[in-house]
Design an enzyme around this catalytic site. Structure first.
Site, short mmCIF file in Angstrom:
data_model
loop_
_atom_site.label_atom_id
_atom_site.label_comp_id
_atom_site.label_asym_id
_atom_site.label_seq_id
_atom_site.Cartn_x
_atom_site.Cartn_y
_atom_site.Cartn_z
N HIS A 46 0.83 -1.20 0.00
CA HIS A 46 0.00 0.00 0.00
C HIS A 46 0.87 1.26 0.00
O HIS A 46 0.56 2.25 -0.67
CB HIS A 46 -0.92 -0.02 1.23
N GLU A 49 2.20 1.86 -3.45
CA GLU A 49 1.13 2.43 -4.29
C GLU A 49 1.11 3.95 -4.16
O GLU A 49 1.04 4.68 -5.15
CB GLU A 49 -0.22 1.85 -3.88
N HIS A 50 1.19 4.45 -2.93
CA HIS A 50 1.20 5.90 -2.71
C HIS A 50 2.45 6.55 -3.32
O HIS A 50 2.37 7.61 -3.95
CB HIS A 50 1.18 6.20 -1.21
N GLU A 126 -4.30 7.83 7.58
CA GLU A 126 -5.21 6.84 6.98
C GLU A 126 -5.48 5.70 7.97
O GLU A 126 -6.61 5.22 8.09
CB GLU A 126 -4.61 6.30 5.68
#
Length: 424
Positions: A46, A49-50, A126
């Site tokens: 994840h 991905e950022h 997040e």
């Protein structure tokens, strides 16, 4: 018109030409997610991905966004348990630009130390936001009840501690191992020239190669009989009940979706009518399936007042028992098949939804699953198939569960004292 081909480096490409539209959707799929991780690097998929949006050798983060948004397109990505997808939807005239942007992000991202540290703060927020959502907490807790320590149970976002530990070397080494052409798929749906598409993809992705390749192979985890409770000072009790499902790619999936819809797929479903309409003990209740490589689960979600927990959960268990015992008749089967076909076809009304469907199918099953194939499989569902799938799923009953909310001793009575309280 469909085509499926493979570049010399092993990258699979699936294309669907839709002549009557004026848009194109392009997706870069990598068979890598939280299930590829361990307790030391959990959340790295994840995080990567950022980072791929944070700038390349030739484009700043702002220029990446502007290059697509300035021509009316959309650029986004998501990370799941088994896949990461970067995708663009734009006018068909910007197909090459879309491929250029995705390849630039993949091959030329900077991974600057300052950007990595800044993005850690974004991910922390997040994680905090997820922690404030009882549904998110419940979903992560339920994976632990289903699969315990298997990597499939790891949270997609990772933890504060693992995210803090990420360095440039960790990120780059991970990409070099898992972001490889053999694990990946380019999916394109929309209006384009079928004669030139292969050479165009070759131009931007043909030189892709990696040194320390790790071909993705997943375990076959046992579905466990565990029951967890997480205390949160909120008004509602959030409940997730688990029933054994089927693995990704199994044709039994269509019959299972059909049965899941009948039990808890909408306002006419058995659970909605009994638990909400007749008993009036909850506001939200529904049933859904989650299918992964080598494993799968059916989940029943309910949000309700803690004072209604005992009545509601006993009633849900009884509805599942009756459903598995009595089954459905031919009239219900016909209606459920028509409903399933209708929702499937309506879900393919855009180029992006077609791109997602094709990419996922080739990624995990190495074949194109056309709408005609799916409709045929739904039409082929008969009573013997329904009964066979019922036997290996719903007839096994609720075997794991999780709860998020205030303390409720009545829950332990419902599951004979098996519920364990956990902090995280």
């Amino acid at each position: 018109m469909y085509n499926l081909f493979k570049l010399d480096n092993g990258l699979r490409v699936v294309v669907e030409d839709i002549e009557y539209v004026n848009s194109v959707s392009v997706g870069l799929w990598v068979e890598n997610g939280s299930r590829n991780e361990n307790t030391s690097n959990n959340g790295i998929s994840h995080f990567i991905e950022h980072m791929l949006f944070k700038g390349t050798h030739d484009r700043t983060a702002k220029q990446i966004a502007e290059s697509i948004e300035d021509v009316g397109g959309q650029l986004n990505a998501f990370t799941g348990r088994e896949a990461t997808c970067f995708y663009i939807k734009a006018l068909d005239t910007y197909l090459e630009l879309s491929l250029d942007i995705l390849s630039d992000m993949l091959f030329n991202s900077n991974f600057l130390e300052d950007d990595i540290e800044k993005e850690k703060g974004v991910i922390f927020e997040e994680i905090n936001m997820s922690e404030d959502s009882p549904e998110d907490v419940l979903a992560d807790l339920h994976t632990k009840a289903i699969w315990d320590t298997d990597s499939i149970s790891l949270p997609i976002l990772g933890t504060m501690d693992t995210v803090k530990s990420f360095s440039k070397k960790m990120l780059v080494d991970y990409i070099d191992s898992y972001y490889i052409p053999e694990n990946s798929v380019i999916s394109i749906s929309g209006k384009f020239d079928m004669k030139t598409i292969e050479s165009l993809v070759q131009k931007y992705f043909g030189k892709w190669s990696c040194k320390n390749k790790k071909i993705t192979e997943y375990s076959s985890p046992e579905i466990l009989n565990k029951h967890y409770f997480r205390k949160k000072d909120i008004e509602q009790l959030h409940v997730s009940l688990g029933i054994p499902g089927v693995e990704l790619g199994n044709d039994d999936t269509y019959a299972l979706i059909l049965l899941s819809n009948i039990l808890g797929g909408g306002s006419s479903s058995l659970l909605f009518q009994k638990i909400r309409e007749e008993l009036g003990v909850c506001y939200s209740i529904y049933c859904y399936i989650s299918a992964f490589k080598n494993t799968g689960i059916v989940s029943i979600y309910a949000g309700l007042s803690p004072t209604n927990a005992e009545v509601a959960i006993k009633a849900i268990k009884e509805e599942v028992r009756k459903f598995a015992t009595i089954g459905i008749d031919n009239d219900r089967l016909f209606k459920a098949k028509e409903q399933l076909k209708g929702s499937y076809i309506l879900g393919l009304e855009s180029t992006s939804s077609r791109m997602f469907s094709n990419g996922r199918s080739v990624m995990f099953m190495n074949k194109i699953n056309t709408p005609e194939d799916v409709i045929r499989k739904i039409n082929d569902i008969d009573m013997s198939k329904v009964n066979a799938v019922m036997d290996k799923t719903f007839k096994r009953g609720i075997i794991n569960s999780t709860y998020v909310g205030k303390e409720n001793e009545m829950l332990k009575e419902v599951f004979e004292g098996k519920i364990i309280s956990v902090d995280k």
